[in-house]
Design a protein around this motif. Structure first.
Motif, PDB file in Angstrom:
ATOM      1  N   PRO A  97       0.787  -1.473  -0.190  1.00 25.35           N
ATOM      2  CA  PRO A  97       0.055   0.027   0.258  1.00 25.35           C
ATOM      3  C   PRO A  97       0.758   1.044  -0.269  1.00 25.35           C
ATOM      4  O   PRO A  97       0.040   2.829  -0.609  1.00 25.35           O
ATOM      5  CB  PRO A  97      -1.059   0.064   1.630  1.00 25.35           C
ATOM      6  N   SER A  98       2.146   1.240  -0.174  1.00 24.84           N
ATOM      7  CA  SER A  98       2.495   2.163  -0.004  1.00 24.84           C
ATOM      8  C   SER A  98       3.428   3.443  -0.788  1.00 24.84           C
ATOM      9  O   SER A  98       3.994   4.758  -0.349  1.00 24.84           O
ATOM     10  CB  SER A  98       3.980   2.161   1.795  1.00 24.84           C
ATOM     11  N   GLY A  99       3.288   3.082  -1.705  1.00 22.14           N
ATOM     12  CA  GLY A  99       3.865   3.331  -3.063  1.00 22.14           C
ATOM     13  C   GLY A  99       4.968   3.274  -2.843  1.00 22.14           C
ATOM     14  O   GLY A  99       6.039   4.640  -3.763  1.00 22.14           O
ATOM     15  N   MET A 100       6.086   3.609  -1.882  1.00 28.23           N
ATOM     16  CA  MET A 100       7.099   3.354  -2.089  1.00 28.23           C
ATOM     17  C   MET A 100       8.022   2.401  -3.116  1.00 28.23           C
ATOM     18  O   MET A 100       7.548   1.339  -3.471  1.00 28.23           O
ATOM     19  CB  MET A 100       8.053   3.520  -0.560  1.00 28.23           C
ATOM     20  N   SER A 101       9.229   2.655  -3.336  1.00 30.84           N
ATOM     21  CA  SER A 101      10.300   1.328  -3.647  1.00 30.84           C
ATOM     22  C   SER A 101      11.552   1.282  -3.916  1.00 30.84           C
ATOM     23  O   SER A 101      11.769   2.442  -2.760  1.00 30.84           O
ATOM     24  CB  SER A 101      10.450   2.083  -5.786  1.00 30.84           C
ATOM     25  N   TRP A 142       2.774  12.692   4.039  1.00 29.90           N
ATOM     26  CA  TRP A 142       2.146  11.252   2.952  1.00 29.90           C
ATOM     27  C   TRP A 142       3.698  11.532   2.178  1.00 29.90           C
ATOM     28  O   TRP A 142       4.376  12.394   2.002  1.00 29.90           O
ATOM     29  CB  TRP A 142       1.240  12.274   2.628  1.00 29.90           C
ATOM     30  N   ASN A 143       3.490  10.701   1.077  1.00 30.99           N
ATOM     31  CA  ASN A 143       4.844  10.616   0.845  1.00 30.99           C
ATOM     32  C   ASN A 143       4.616  10.516  -0.716  1.00 30.99           C
ATOM     33  O   ASN A 143       3.520  11.728  -1.357  1.00 30.99           O
ATOM     34  CB  ASN A 143       5.436   9.579   0.454  1.00 30.99           C
ATOM     35  N   ASP A 144       5.169  10.516  -1.743  1.00 34.16           N
ATOM     36  CA  ASP A 144       5.498  12.013  -3.163  1.00 34.16           C
ATOM     37  C   ASP A 144       5.781  10.438  -4.078  1.00 34.16           C
ATOM     38  O   ASP A 144       6.982  10.297  -4.983  1.00 34.16           O
ATOM     39  CB  ASP A 144       6.337  12.531  -3.262  1.00 34.16           C
ATOM     40  N   PRO A 145       5.037   9.620  -4.780  1.00 35.58           N
ATOM     41  CA  PRO A 145       5.200   8.212  -4.702  1.00 35.58           C
ATOM     42  C   PRO A 145       5.514   8.462  -6.583  1.00 35.58           C
ATOM     43  O   PRO A 145       5.007   9.577  -6.921  1.00 35.58           O
ATOM     44  CB  PRO A 145       4.277   7.258  -4.994  1.00 35.58           C
ATOM     45  N   ASP A 146       6.565   7.614  -7.271  1.00 31.35           N
ATOM     46  CA  ASP A 146       6.897   8.403  -8.746  1.00 31.35           C
ATOM     47  C   ASP A 146       7.102   7.237  -9.469  1.00 31.35           C
ATOM     48  O   ASP A 146       6.816   6.668 -10.650  1.00 31.35           O
ATOM     49  CB  ASP A 146       8.701   8.754  -8.436  1.00 31.35           C
ATOM     50  N   GLY A 147       5.248   6.148  -8.833  1.00 34.66           N
ATOM     51  CA  GLY A 147       4.826   5.399  -9.797  1.00 34.66           C
ATOM     52  C   GLY A 147       3.718   4.557  -8.964  1.00 34.66           C
ATOM     53  O   GLY A 147       3.482   4.890  -8.013  1.00 34.66           O
TER      54      GLY A 147
END
Ligand SMILES: Cc1ncc(COP(=O)(O)O)c(C=O)c1O
Length: 390
Positions: free
Chosen positions: A176-180, A315-320
């Motif tokens: 769920p987190s959007g992180m890579s 919140w974060n700023d996902p790149d995908g």
């Protein structure tokens, strides 16, 4: 009546995913909750043309017949080539098995590897749907916390000492987190896995949805002890239910047997349509506007969050991918926000069920599904919900 269900029936975790989809469909609801891709991006024309060709071509009747257990060879070949080119994985057609969505892979892997009590490593937070599939086999899940660049390496190293059978991971634009995972995290994981008996399950469901580039080389390109899973669900159509796993040679005979026993073969008609579609459409050309549109939506969504949500939220700023990971202040219960939003007809997915520990102050937000108008209205409602709840 006395229950005569197997012990697996007690073991399987609840997952609210399908229930949330039903709630999100109620009139007047705006959903930031599910993992659905944007309907408007489905290429109905292209898929209709592909289906027409399949159903009027020389082997039209064959397309409605049973097919190979492993799946359509030409589609497996395309997937193998793509895995080699994009992810650096040494895949051949022979080691690609097609499944009914990649969700099926998790159940098959659970069946193949897990006895009750076996240790397995999972990301904390991790993808709930997969955790649910594994849970039916009763593994002891060892959660490894995620940071912005990958798993906590000290925790992973400690967990690997318990000789876990599997390590389930999503290195690209995680759900769920959007992180890579960073490049160095991938390298370090492959080094930690070397010399262990642990098989990494590398779920690449969002690998093709890097807005500007692929997030990184697959860990499966650095180790043989891996099964990579993938899917057309997030980029072409989830309803066609086409997923796959790339399995190492040593696992191939058993994996094929299990697949056959499970479903004989995954749906061969949709495989033919997908194969035709990919023959007629260059995947990179097709993906360009989709990636651009998700990037645009993410930016719109983040701007709305910036304008309307309290400063105490982060919140974060996902790149995908499709998700933003929201945190309410440390020590608070984000469930209050979820409940308050639901009263205002916005459906959110609480972050807690994705965790084996902690996560009380987290929420998963999907910015991909809603239209621009719904996004703006939904964020207005969410802003009111935040004021009421915090
Ligand atoms: C990380 C991840 N893996 C796998 C899946 C399963 O997708 P499918 O079975 O449609 O391929 C999903 C669906 O949401 C997902 O988010």
């Amino acid at each position: 009546m006395e229950s005569r269900l197997s012990s697996r029936a007690d073991l399987i975790m609840d997952s609210c995913i399908m229930r949330l989809i039903a709630v999100a469909k109620q009139p007047g609801m705006i959903s930031f909750a599910t993992g659905l891709p944007d309907n408007s991006l489905f290429d109905t024309e292209g898929l209709r043309a592909a289906a027409d060709q399949v159903l009027t071509g020389e082997d039209a009747k064959g397309s409605l017949q049973y097919g190979e257990a492993e799946g359509l060879p030409s589609l497996r070949d395309r997937i193998a080539k793509r895995c080699r080119r994009e992810a650096g994985v040494n895949a051949t057609k022979e080691c690609v098995l097609l499944t009914n969505g990649s969700q099926e892979c998790f159940d098959l892997l659970g069946k193949m590897f897990l006895d009750r009590g076996d240790p397995m490593v999972v990301e904390n937070p991790g993808y709930l749907g997969a955790l649910q599939a594994y849970s039916a086999y009763g593994p002891r899940m060892i959660g490894v916390d995620l940071s912005d660049s990958g798993p906590d390496m000290m925790q992973l190293e400690t967990a690997l000492k318990e000789d876990p059978k599997l390590f389930y991971s999503i290195p690209n634009h995680q759900n769920p987190s959007g992180m890579s995972y960073s490049e160095s995290a991938r390298q370090e994981i492959s080094e930690l896995l070397a010399g262990t008996r642990t098989v990494i399950v590398e779920d690449d469901a969002y690998g093709e949805l890097g807005y500007r580039r692929r997030a990184g080389k697959a860990i499966s390109s650095m180790t043989d002890n891996s099964v990579m899973t993938g899917s057309f669900s997030k980029i072409i159509s989830p309803g066609m239910r086409i997923g796959w796993m790339v399995v190492p040679d040593w696992l191939l005979p058993k994996a094929t047997q299990f697949l056959e026993a499970f479903c004989l073969q995954a749906g061969s008609f949709t495989q033919r349509v997908m194969d035709r579609f990919l023959a007629d459409n260059d995947l990179d050309t097709y993906l360009g506007p989709i990636r651009a549109e998700y990037l645009r939506k993410k930016e719109l969504f983040s701007d709305l969050m910036e304008d309307m949500l309290p400063e105490s939220f982060s919140w974060n700023d996902p790149d995908g991918g499709m998700f933003i990971w929201l945190r309410t202040p440390e020590g608070t219960d984000a469930g209050r926000l979820v409940d308050s939003a639901l009263e205002k007809k916005v459906v959110l997915m609480p972050g807690k069920p994705f965790h084996v520990r902690g996560g009380d102050n987290t929420v998963r937000l999907n910015f991909a599904t809603a239209s621009d108008e719904d996004m703006k209205e939904g964020m207005r409602r969410l802003s009111r919900a935040a004021s009421d709840a915090f």
